[in-house]
Design an enzyme around this catalytic site. Structure first.
Site, PDB file in Angstrom:
ATOM      1  N   HIS A 112       0.884  -1.248  -0.089  1.00  0.00           N
ATOM      2  CA  HIS A 112       0.134   0.027  -0.169  1.00  0.00           C
ATOM      3  C   HIS A 112       0.706   1.389  -0.036  1.00  0.00           C
ATOM      4  O   HIS A 112       0.351   2.341  -0.181  1.00  0.00           O
ATOM      5  CB  HIS A 112      -1.265   0.057   1.180  1.00  0.00           C
ATOM      6  CG  HIS A 112      -1.774  -0.919   1.246  1.00  0.00           C
ATOM      7  ND1 HIS A 112      -3.000  -1.441   0.152  1.00  0.00           N
ATOM      8  CD2 HIS A 112      -2.216  -1.956   2.082  1.00  0.00           C
ATOM      9  CE1 HIS A 112      -3.517  -2.650   0.378  1.00  0.00           C
ATOM     10  NE2 HIS A 112      -3.243  -2.893   1.773  1.00  0.00           N
TER      11      HIS A 112
ATOM     12  N   ASP B 204      -2.398 -10.830  -2.038  1.00  0.00           N
ATOM     13  CA  ASP B 204      -2.923 -10.293  -0.734  1.00  0.00           C
ATOM     14  C   ASP B 204      -4.543  -9.984  -0.881  1.00  0.00           C
ATOM     15  O   ASP B 204      -4.906  -9.681  -2.030  1.00  0.00           O
ATOM     16  CB  ASP B 204      -2.120  -9.009  -0.224  1.00  0.00           C
ATOM     17  CG  ASP B 204      -2.519  -8.598   1.214  1.00  0.00           C
ATOM     18  OD1 ASP B 204      -1.965  -8.740   2.051  1.00  0.00           O
ATOM     19  OD2 ASP B 204      -3.671  -8.043   1.225  1.00  0.00           O
TER      20      ASP B 204
ATOM     21  N   HIS C 174      -5.988  -7.585  -0.057  1.00  0.00           N
ATOM     22  CA  HIS C 174      -6.328  -6.055  -0.284  1.00  0.00           C
ATOM     23  C   HIS C 174      -5.428  -5.727  -1.724  1.00  0.00           C
ATOM     24  O   HIS C 174      -4.594  -6.269  -1.968  1.00  0.00           O
ATOM     25  CB  HIS C 174      -5.742  -5.197   0.847  1.00  0.00           C
ATOM     26  CG  HIS C 174      -6.543  -5.735   1.933  1.00  0.00           C
ATOM     27  ND1 HIS C 174      -5.498  -6.441   2.902  1.00  0.00           N
ATOM     28  CD2 HIS C 174      -7.447  -5.208   2.636  1.00  0.00           C
ATOM     29  CE1 HIS C 174      -6.370  -6.568   3.976  1.00  0.00           C
ATOM     30  NE2 HIS C 174      -7.673  -5.664   3.829  1.00  0.00           N
TER      31      HIS C 174
ATOM     32  N   TYR D 231      -3.988 -10.893   9.607  1.00  0.00           N
ATOM     33  CA  TYR D 231      -4.462 -10.203  10.873  1.00  0.00           C
ATOM     34  C   TYR D 231      -5.329 -11.019  11.681  1.00  0.00           C
ATOM     35  O   TYR D 231      -6.465 -11.144  11.396  1.00  0.00           O
ATOM     36  CB  TYR D 231      -5.381  -8.952  10.461  1.00  0.00           C
ATOM     37  CG  TYR D 231      -4.252  -8.140   9.437  1.00  0.00           C
ATOM     38  CD1 TYR D 231      -3.509  -7.258   9.952  1.00  0.00           C
ATOM     39  CD2 TYR D 231      -4.476  -8.075   8.121  1.00  0.00           C
ATOM     40  CE1 TYR D 231      -2.751  -6.516   8.969  1.00  0.00           C
ATOM     41  CE2 TYR D 231      -3.832  -7.710   7.125  1.00  0.00           C
ATOM     42  CZ  TYR D 231      -2.868  -6.645   7.591  1.00  0.00           C
ATOM     43  OH  TYR D 231      -2.161  -5.986   6.808  1.00  0.00           O
TER      44      TYR D 231
HETATM   45 ZN   LIG Z   1      -3.821  -7.152   3.115  1.00  0.00          ZN
END
Ligand SMILES: [Zn+2]
Length: 307
Positions: free
Chosen positions: A123, A160, A162, A280
């Site tokens: 990110h 991933d 995201h 997470y």
């Molecule tokens: Zn992620």
């Protein structure tokens, strides 16, 4: 020849326990790999990375942003963008993580396959932190591969959950780096950047739908892009137990994905540097087990290669 795995004890440092980012997971992953017998394994070569140099970082980040990264931002609002409380110790561990991905790159170019036990901070933008990512290790490594090792074509496989917005943005005008992101449509980052190929999947995507989407695109990407290097972000936040994921892959699905992706890379004969990406979970043992699937699959494929 041994399979290089990259780890530094400094990936994990003292961290507020209530913080949603599980900073202890890198240590937990290393412990999980020890428990699985990776310490005295004649097949494994453990490599401890060193921090990157400023020129290595300057290929992927602006000097203005690097100054803020090293010294902390005086604007509290800008400081919140990473989601992390800034500290000199955070800077140090972030540098080790990027150094780890650079060591993974070098090892992968030497041996054909190498895995970090951290990394995948996709990110981060050239000029800004975002979503728990301060520096973009994938972008730094891709630039290093091109500038130092003369790699002409790179495929970034970002699995991933995201979208890899920072990486997509960094290489949006660079035809030498093909960015492929397969991710959750309704998840962070809510403003997506255009990768060279984006595959956005709905909430609740499970093993079968995920693997079928991957199989639909990955083989043709190897033919189309003809990469000389793959950077693989093996985010574990696609797992059903993940707090930030919204996908429904289970343990078997994760192993299936790592096997499929790494097999594709090895079959194409493309050196592959893998990083662990997001994951997470408050349950560190479960999280470490999910991340460790990458290293376990890499080890089995490594062994089968020399059969
Ligand atoms: Zn992620």
């Amino acid at each position: 020849m041994r399979l290089p795995l990259i780890h530094h004890p400094g990936y994990t440092f003292d961290w507020p326990e209530r913080h949603p980012f599980p900073m202890a997971k890198f240590r937990a992953l290393r412990q999980r790999l020890s428990a699985l017998g990776f310490d005295d394994d004649p097949v494994i070569e453990w490599i401890a990375p060193t921090p990157p140099t400023s020129p290595q970082l300057l290929r992927a980040h602006t000097p203005e942003y690097l100054q803020i990264f090293y010294l902390g931002d005086s604007d509290p609002k800008a400081r919140q963008r990473s989601g992390f409380p800034w500290s000199p110790a955070l800077v140090e561990r972030t540098l080790l993580e990027v150094g780890g991905t650079l060591a993974t790159l070098e090892a992968a170019l030497n041996t054909g396959l190498a895995c970090n036990t951290a990394g995948g901070t996709h990110h981060a933008y050239p000029d800004a932190a975002s979503g728990y990512c301060l520096l973009n290790d994938l972008a730094v490594a891709a630039h290093e591969a091109m500038a130092v090792y003369g790699v002409r074509k790179i495929l970034i496989i970002d699995c991933d959950v995201h979208q890899g917005d920072g990486t997509a943005y960094a290489f949006r005008h660079d035809p030498r780096v093909f960015t492929f992101s397969i991710h959750g449509a309704q998840n962070f980052p809510f403003t997506k950047r255009q990768s060279d190929l984006d595959v956005a999947l709905p909430r609740g995507t499970g093993n079968a739908a995920y693997m079928s989407a991957l199989a639909q695109h990955l083989p043709s990407l190897f033919e189309q892009v003809r990469p000389e290097l793959v950077l693989y972000d093996a985010g574990a936040d696609v797992h059903s137990g993940d707090r930030l994921g919204h996908f429904e892959l289970d343990d078997a699905g994760m192993t299936q994905r790592e096997t499929y992706v790494l097999e594709q890379c090895l079959a194409a004969g493309v050196p592959t540097a893998a990083v662990i990406g997001g994951g997470y979970d408050r349950d560190l043992a479960a999280l470490a087990d999910r991340h460790a699937r990458l290293h376990c699959v890499a080890r089995s494929l490594w062994l089968s290669r020399f059969d």
